[in-house]
Scaffold this motif. Structure first.
Motif, short mmCIF file in Angstrom:
data_model
loop_
_atom_site.label_atom_id
_atom_site.label_comp_id
_atom_site.label_asym_id
_atom_site.label_seq_id
_atom_site.Cartn_x
_atom_site.Cartn_y
_atom_site.Cartn_z
N PHE A 198 7.39 20.04 -6.22
CA PHE A 198 6.61 18.93 -6.18
C PHE A 198 5.42 18.90 -5.07
CE2 PHE A 198 10.23 16.70 -8.03
CZ PHE A 198 9.54 15.89 -8.97
N ASN A 199 5.58 20.17 -4.31
CA ASN A 199 4.45 20.22 -3.37
C ASN A 199 3.35 20.92 -3.68
OD1 ASN A 199 3.33 20.08 -0.74
ND2 ASN A 199 4.38 21.76 0.22
N ASN A 200 2.45 20.32 -4.91
CA ASN A 200 1.20 20.57 -5.14
C ASN A 200 0.60 19.49 -5.66
OD1 ASN A 200 2.10 20.27 -8.03
ND2 ASN A 200 3.70 22.13 -7.37
N ASP A 201 -0.72 19.56 -6.23
CA ASP A 201 -1.21 18.50 -6.39
C ASP A 201 -0.66 17.61 -7.83
OD1 ASP A 201 -3.31 18.74 -4.82
OD2 ASP A 201 -4.71 19.57 -6.00
N GLN A 202 -0.28 18.37 -8.77
CA GLN A 202 0.39 17.77 -9.98
C GLN A 202 1.66 17.03 -9.38
OE1 GLN A 202 1.10 20.54 -13.23
NE2 GLN A 202 2.38 18.82 -14.39
N GLY A 203 2.64 17.92 -8.69
CA GLY A 203 3.58 17.06 -8.23
C GLY A 203 3.57 15.95 -7.23
N LYS A 204 2.67 16.00 -6.23
CA LYS A 204 2.39 14.77 -5.59
C LYS A 204 1.81 13.70 -6.32
CE LYS A 204 1.53 17.09 -1.31
NZ LYS A 204 0.42 17.57 -0.41
N LYS A 205 1.07 13.83 -7.49
CA LYS A 205 0.75 12.79 -8.43
C LYS A 205 2.15 12.31 -9.02
CE LYS A 205 -2.25 10.34 -11.15
NZ LYS A 205 -1.21 9.73 -12.25
N GLU B 49 1.04 -1.16 -0.11
CA GLU B 49 0.11 -0.19 0.00
C GLU B 49 0.91 1.11 0.04
OE1 GLU B 49 -3.83 -1.59 2.43
OE2 GLU B 49 -2.59 -0.52 3.49
N ILE B 50 0.53 2.32 -0.86
CA ILE B 50 1.06 3.54 -0.98
C ILE B 50 0.36 4.34 -0.46
CG2 ILE B 50 2.38 5.17 -2.52
CD1 ILE B 50 3.17 2.90 -4.38
N THR B 51 0.71 5.21 0.38
CA THR B 51 -0.37 6.12 1.12
C THR B 51 0.31 7.60 0.98
OG1 THR B 51 0.96 6.15 3.52
CG2 THR B 51 -0.47 4.38 3.00
N ASN B 52 -0.56 8.53 1.66
CA ASN B 52 -0.15 10.05 1.47
C ASN B 52 0.87 10.17 2.41
OD1 ASN B 52 -1.97 9.10 3.86
ND2 ASN B 52 -2.45 11.28 4.27
N LEU B 53 1.18 9.33 3.39
CA LEU B 53 2.34 9.51 4.17
C LEU B 53 3.61 9.09 3.68
CD1 LEU B 53 1.02 7.95 7.64
CD2 LEU B 53 0.78 10.28 6.99
N ASP B 54 3.60 8.20 2.54
CA ASP B 54 4.68 7.87 1.80
C ASP B 54 5.14 9.23 0.95
OD1 ASP B 54 5.04 5.21 2.67
OD2 ASP B 54 3.32 4.64 1.58
N ILE B 55 3.90 9.73 0.43
CA ILE B 55 4.15 10.90 -0.53
C ILE B 55 4.91 12.09 0.64
CG2 ILE B 55 3.12 12.96 -1.90
CD1 ILE B 55 3.19 10.30 -3.00
N LEU C 236 4.98 12.22 -7.81
CA LEU C 236 5.84 11.38 -7.02
C LEU C 236 5.06 10.02 -6.63
CD1 LEU C 236 6.64 14.06 -4.04
CD2 LEU C 236 8.33 12.95 -5.59
N LEU C 237 3.53 9.91 -6.65
CA LEU C 237 3.16 8.95 -6.41
C LEU C 237 3.30 7.92 -7.69
CD1 LEU C 237 0.70 6.95 -5.14
CD2 LEU C 237 -0.88 8.29 -6.44
N ASP C 238 3.21 8.25 -8.78
CA ASP C 238 3.64 7.67 -9.96
C ASP C 238 4.98 7.02 -9.88
OD1 ASP C 238 0.98 8.22 -11.32
OD2 ASP C 238 1.98 9.69 -12.41
N ASP C 239 5.94 7.87 -9.60
CA ASP C 239 7.36 7.23 -9.22
C ASP C 239 7.35 6.03 -8.25
OD1 ASP C 239 8.33 9.17 -10.96
OD2 ASP C 239 8.95 10.30 -9.53
N LEU C 240 6.55 6.45 -7.31
CA LEU C 240 6.65 5.38 -6.14
C LEU C 240 6.01 3.91 -6.64
CD1 LEU C 240 5.78 7.14 -2.72
CD2 LEU C 240 7.91 6.45 -3.56
N VAL C 241 5.08 4.12 -7.46
CA VAL C 241 4.32 2.92 -7.91
C VAL C 241 5.29 2.19 -8.94
CG1 VAL C 241 2.51 2.06 -9.59
CG2 VAL C 241 2.03 3.78 -7.95
N LEU D 163 8.53 13.99 0.01
CA LEU D 163 8.73 15.37 -0.08
C LEU D 163 9.82 15.82 0.84
CD1 LEU D 163 5.06 16.73 -0.30
CD2 LEU D 163 6.95 17.18 -2.00
N GLN D 164 9.84 15.21 2.03
CA GLN D 164 10.89 15.53 3.24
C GLN D 164 12.20 15.16 2.61
OE1 GLN D 164 9.53 14.55 7.10
NE2 GLN D 164 7.54 15.43 6.88
#
Length: 254
Positions: free
Chosen positions: A37-44, A16-22, A46-51, A26-27
């Motif tokens: 990356f600290n915006n909706d597009q940037g977080k998306k 499971e990849i969560t908002n805490l992982d995002i 980051l999520l794609d990268d983690l996937v 970022l940190q």
């Protein structure tokens, strides 16, 4: 992040990849990247990268890459380096400072923390004494402000700030300029003062007397200095102990 509600954003196999992982990702970025990356597009992104990373991990496990000799050797090297760093950090982190130690160091070294005499001033720099005298007369007569005269006539880059040189300690300026500044009264205008650069008109904004610093003013500086000294001493002693203990295992080749 500790109080942030956990929310599953994606699942890759059993992972499971969560908002805490995002937020953790970022940190881990430097401030400039994190801002990007600290915006909706940037977080998306980051999520794609983690996937994508999890997909690589799934294939690596499927192909049993962890059993390859090259991977095992790399993991051994990484583990050894991490263990070395962990052991050194453990020694250094054992060093502590007491308030009594810091105050004793301050009392024994007060002269090293003395504040220099400082001044803040503006100046006008021109090539000739006649030009400096002409401007001084206009300033004294109220025909021209010191700042406007600096902006219009000074050859120093400080003209863009109305001649403002900011604050500076004794010993930073050329002797003739400094002698004038540190003998002036607040808001006094003096000149022409000749230096190797030309002729100056000087306006003193303020002058602060030097003297002893209070403990609270230099507390952080003392802590850094003492911590470095104590950690260096502890590290050197530990190295000597290790050489005594394991010295027979060390051999240098010619």
């Amino acid at each position: 992040m500790e109080n942030m509600e956990r929310k599953v954003l994606a699942t890759v196999g059993s992972k499971e990849i969560t908002n805490l992982d995002i937020e953790s990702a970022l940190q881990s970025l430097d401030p400039y990247q994190a801002m990007h990356f600290n915006n909706d597009q940037g977080k998306k992104q980051l999520l794609d990268d983690l996937v994508n990373q999890e997909l690589f991990y799934m294939e690596a496990k499927e192909q049993e890459l962890h059993n390859e000799d090259t991977f095992k050797a790399e993991m051994q090297r990484v583990q050894e380096n991490m263990l070395k760093q962990y052991a050194m950090n453990k020694v250094l982190s054992s060093v502590t400072l007491t308030e009594e130690e810091k105050k004793a160091f301050f009392d024994a070294n007060k002269d090293k923390f003395a504040k220099p005499e400082t001044a803040s001033a503006k100046h006008i720099l021109v090539e000739t004494e006649d030009k400096a005298s002409e401007l001084l007369n206009k300033i004294n007569a109220g025909e021209l402000s010191f700042e406007d005269a600096a902006s219009q006539h000074s050859t120093c880059p400080s003209k863009d700030a109305g001649g403002d040189l900011g604050s500076f300690p004794r010993g930073q300026m050329v002797p003739e300029f400094e002698e004038a500044v540190f003998s002036m009264d607040k808001d006094e205008v003096r000149g022409p003062v000749q230096t190797q650069f030309g002729y100056h008109l000087i306006k003193l904004n303020n002058r602060e007397e030097g003297g002893a610093s209070e403990y609270e003013e230099v507390k952080n500086e003392i802590e850094k200095t003492l911590m470095y000294q104590k950690q260096s001493e502890v590290y050197a002693n530990k190295i000597n102990d290790l050489k005594t203990k394991f010295g027979s295992n060390v051999k240098f080749n010619d």
